[in-house]
Each structure stands twice: as C-alpha cells, then as structure tokens.
Design a protein around this motif. Structure first.
Motif, mmCIF file in Angstrom:
data_model
loop_
_atom_site.group_PDB
_atom_site.id
_atom_site.type_symbol
_atom_site.label_atom_id
_atom_site.label_comp_id
_atom_site.label_asym_id
_atom_site.label_seq_id
_atom_site.Cartn_x
_atom_site.Cartn_y
_atom_site.Cartn_z
ATOM 1 N N ARG A 42 32.450 -23.720 75.091
ATOM 2 C CA ARG A 42 33.929 -24.069 74.823
ATOM 3 C C ARG A 42 34.393 -23.902 73.286
ATOM 4 N N PHE A 43 33.409 -23.525 72.545
ATOM 5 C CA PHE A 43 33.921 -23.560 71.139
ATOM 6 C C PHE A 43 35.181 -22.422 70.986
ATOM 7 N N ALA A 44 36.091 -22.744 70.248
ATOM 8 C CA ALA A 44 37.262 -22.132 70.349
ATOM 9 C C ALA A 44 36.865 -20.699 69.503
ATOM 10 N N LEU A 45 36.454 -20.773 68.346
ATOM 11 C CA LEU A 45 36.321 -19.666 67.381
ATOM 12 C C LEU A 45 35.803 -18.390 68.070
ATOM 13 N N SER A 46 34.660 -18.607 68.969
ATOM 14 C CA SER A 46 34.136 -17.508 69.940
ATOM 15 C C SER A 46 34.485 -17.363 71.243
ATOM 16 N N SER A 47 35.624 -18.195 71.604
ATOM 17 C CA SER A 47 36.436 -18.185 72.936
ATOM 18 C C SER A 47 37.720 -17.421 72.746
ATOM 19 N N SER A 48 38.445 -17.443 71.700
ATOM 20 C CA SER A 48 39.627 -16.901 71.537
ATOM 21 C C SER A 48 39.763 -16.007 70.239
ATOM 22 N N ASP A 49 40.347 -14.685 70.572
ATOM 23 C CA ASP A 49 40.784 -13.800 69.364
ATOM 24 C C ASP A 49 41.894 -14.490 68.653
ATOM 25 N N ALA A 50 42.910 -15.116 69.245
ATOM 26 C CA ALA A 50 44.009 -15.741 68.446
ATOM 27 C C ALA A 50 43.627 -16.631 67.593
ATOM 28 N N PHE A 51 42.692 -17.619 68.185
ATOM 29 C CA PHE A 51 42.192 -18.680 67.232
ATOM 30 C C PHE A 51 41.380 -18.284 66.117
ATOM 31 N N ALA A 52 40.616 -17.101 66.435
ATOM 32 C CA ALA A 52 39.628 -16.787 65.143
ATOM 33 C C ALA A 52 40.452 -15.778 64.266
ATOM 34 N N LEU A 53 41.751 -15.300 64.650
ATOM 35 C CA LEU A 53 42.572 -14.457 63.748
ATOM 36 C C LEU A 53 43.295 -15.693 62.955
ATOM 37 N N ASP A 54 43.582 -16.749 63.359
ATOM 38 C CA ASP A 54 44.271 -17.844 62.535
ATOM 39 C C ASP A 54 43.359 -18.528 61.573
ATOM 40 N N CYS A 55 41.891 -18.074 61.820
ATOM 41 C CA CYS A 55 41.221 -18.817 60.896
ATOM 42 C C CYS A 55 40.633 -17.705 59.760
ATOM 43 N N GLY A 56 41.250 -16.582 59.918
ATOM 44 C CA GLY A 56 40.889 -15.345 58.929
ATOM 45 C C GLY A 56 39.823 -14.422 59.318
ATOM 46 N N LEU A 57 39.344 -14.516 60.560
ATOM 47 C CA LEU A 57 38.680 -13.354 61.004
ATOM 48 C C LEU A 57 39.264 -12.201 61.567
#
Length: 341
Positions: A42-57
C-alpha cells in the motif's frame, strides 16, 4: 545432441567470469497490479501517479522489490538453477526508478567461490547488475548461493572469498532525480511519521500477518521467471515440499511493514540479508522492524536504516542463547528506505 539446459553446477564457476543473462523483460502495469494482488502492498509512491507527481517524479515508479525480483529472476538459470539455498545479500543499491514500459536485462560477475566440507556443494558469490533499455544501471547487488556439485569427486576451483562492505553508506544511496517531499500529503500516505520521529534502537511490531498459500507463491515466482527447481518441483527435496522463494518472503514482510512505516516510500539499499530458516506453504508470516540508523540524504529527504524480520513466531525474537537464529525466524533483512525528513 542434447539441447536442454541442465543448469550450472558449482565446479562450473570461475571468479572473474561475467555472465550475460537471458531474457530481457519489458515490465508493464500488469506486473504492478499482480504484485499488489500478491502482497498487501500500500505504499503511496508506487501506487499513485498523482502522489508521485506531487513528489517530483514523472509518475508512480514500479515497486523497488518488483524490480529486484525481475532482475533476480533473470539470473536464476545461470546461477541458482541447481541451488540448495540462497544464502544472503550485500551491497545492494537501487540506482534509478523503473517505470511501466521499461525493459530490464541483467548480467552477473562471479566474485567468489568456496567448496563446502561435504564436497557435494559449494558457495558461489556473484555481483548482479540490472540495466534498462538505454543501458543505464537500475540496480546492483551481491548475493551468495549454495549450489550442488555435478560430481563430488570433481576438482573444484581454488577458494576465493570476496571482501564485502558491512553496509551501504548513506552518502552512497541514490536519491531519484527530482524527488522531493515539499508538498507531501501524510493523510494520503497513511501515517504522520517522518524519519525524524523514529529513534535509533526503536522496534516496531507491524501487527498484521499473512498465511502463505502454495498457489500464490508459485504464481509470484513464475511472475519473476524464476525457474529454480526447489520452488516448483515437489520431488526435488527429500521432504517432498516446495521451498518458498526467499524474495516472496521479502516482499511479504516489506508489505506488512506498511503498518508502522507507511512513509518509508523507497527501498534505496540492501545492506545485508539472510534467509534464516526455510519457509513453506501454510506458514503464517509476521514482521517486525528495528531502526538501526538515520540520515539526511537530500533536502527534506531522510533515510532510515532498518532491520526487517519476518517470522512465524513472536515479535522481537531473533536469536537464541546459542547465537543462532530462532527456528521461527524466516528473514533478517538490513535495508535503507527513503522518506520525508
């Protein structure tokens, strides 16, 4: 002429040899979905494109351990097809995120060999590197494996024991390009805890448990194209049981660690690892962690060095009075994880 591959045996390895592994593998969203179905991930960074985009990826990277297993699986026909057991890991570094659509291939250098005293098996050390379609290294690690000899009377190569680092230095961890946690949403991630909230020596019982099913572990191992006989062929062991792929236990324990370490978003390094006892279908796996170290590796980016233990037994039990692993301990993994500082 026999065209099938019986796999290498211990006496076939020579230090310095470089082995290019078949077959390149393009990883896609299907692998992500199946990985998340096999493990309670359930780790968010590898689960959600939107979350990852907000983290600069550029989007959600594939799970780091999915990449590890894919690269590992490439090596099995050449390194551990005739293995008795995979023994340990060291000097693992995740160098570059992998995204759906990337194509991975691998090569390994033999860096050590040592025949066992029974003369029927020996230990082989290899340094494996995984590459993407551009030739960029995405992952490198050392592992050592106990391999059967073809013939106990066959002379073995002179022993060579590699010198391995005790751990990967925090300064040597690769922080993904662009990664930041400036607008990190702790509510969406699932927990409020930053790296600075964890104390060195702190232990965390991850509470949850999963019982391993025969079909699931074989499906997972096939997903990585891991062909080691001990995972599929019930006649390959004297007890008639299929050995659970150690990586299956690693991913299961990492997924269970979400409860208490939900913000440990990226596995950045593997310092050491041991599959302490064999695991079989029907075992119920629990996990606990110990914080070993803490570091700052970038602006607002922290790293926790964690010991992750998978066990059939009680939390916080690791070794007996004799110094040996408790019989219920399945995995002892020392790794670095990146998270908000």
């Amino acid at each position: 002429m026999n065209k099938t591959n019986p796999g290498r045996f211990f006496e076939d390895y020579r230090p310095g040899e470089v082995i290019r592994h078949a077959v390149p593998r393009t990883v896609a969203e299907g692998e992500r979905a199946l990985y998340h179905a096999l493990y309670p991930q359930r780790f968010a960074l590898s689960s959600s494109d939107a979350f990852a985009l907000d983290c600069g990826l550029d989007g959600a990277p594939l799970d780091d351990l999915l990449v590890f297993h894919t690269v590992f699986g490439k090596t099995v026909p050449d390194i551990s097809l005739n293995a008795v057991a995979n023994l340990g890991y060291a000097e693992g570094r995740f160098l570059k995120p992998v995204f759906a659509g990337d194509t991975l291939h691998a090569e390994s250098e033999v860096i050590g060999v040592k025949e066992n005293s029974n003369r029927r098996t020996g230990v082989v050390w290899v340094r494996t590197t995984g590459f993407d379609q551009s030739g960029a290294a995405v992952l490198t690690y050392v592992r050592w494996v106990m391999v059967r000899k073809r013939d106990p009377d066959t002379p073995s190569p002179e022993p060579v024991l590699p010198e391995l680092a005790d751990h990967v230095a925090a300064a040597d961890l690769a922080v993904p390009e662009g990664l930041h946690f400036d607008g990190y949403d702790f509510d969406l991630a699932g927990e409020p805890h930053r790296a600075g909230d964890y104390e060195i020596g702190e232990r965390i019982d991850h509470v949850d448990a999963t019982t391993i099913e025969e079909a699931e572990h074989m499906m997972a191992t096939r997903l990585w194209q891991n062909t080691a006989k001990v995972h599929f062929d019930a006649t390959h062991r004297e007890d008639g049981r299929r050995l659970i792929y150690g990586g299956h236990v690693i991913s299961l324990a990492r997924a269970l660690s979400f409860n208490g370490l939900a913000n440990a978003q990226i596995v950045a390094g593997i310092n050491a690892g041991a599959h302490a006892n064999p695991c079989f279908a029907g075992d119920t796996v629990r996990a606990w962690s110990e914080v070993l170290d803490r570091a700052e590796v970038g602006p607002g980016v922290g790293a926790l060095r964690l010991r992750l233990v998978a066990t059939r037994g009680a939390p916080f039990v690791l070794r007996g009075a004799d110094g040996k692993y408790d019989p219920d301990v399945l995995l002892d993994l020392d790794y670095w994880a990146l998270m908000p500082l």
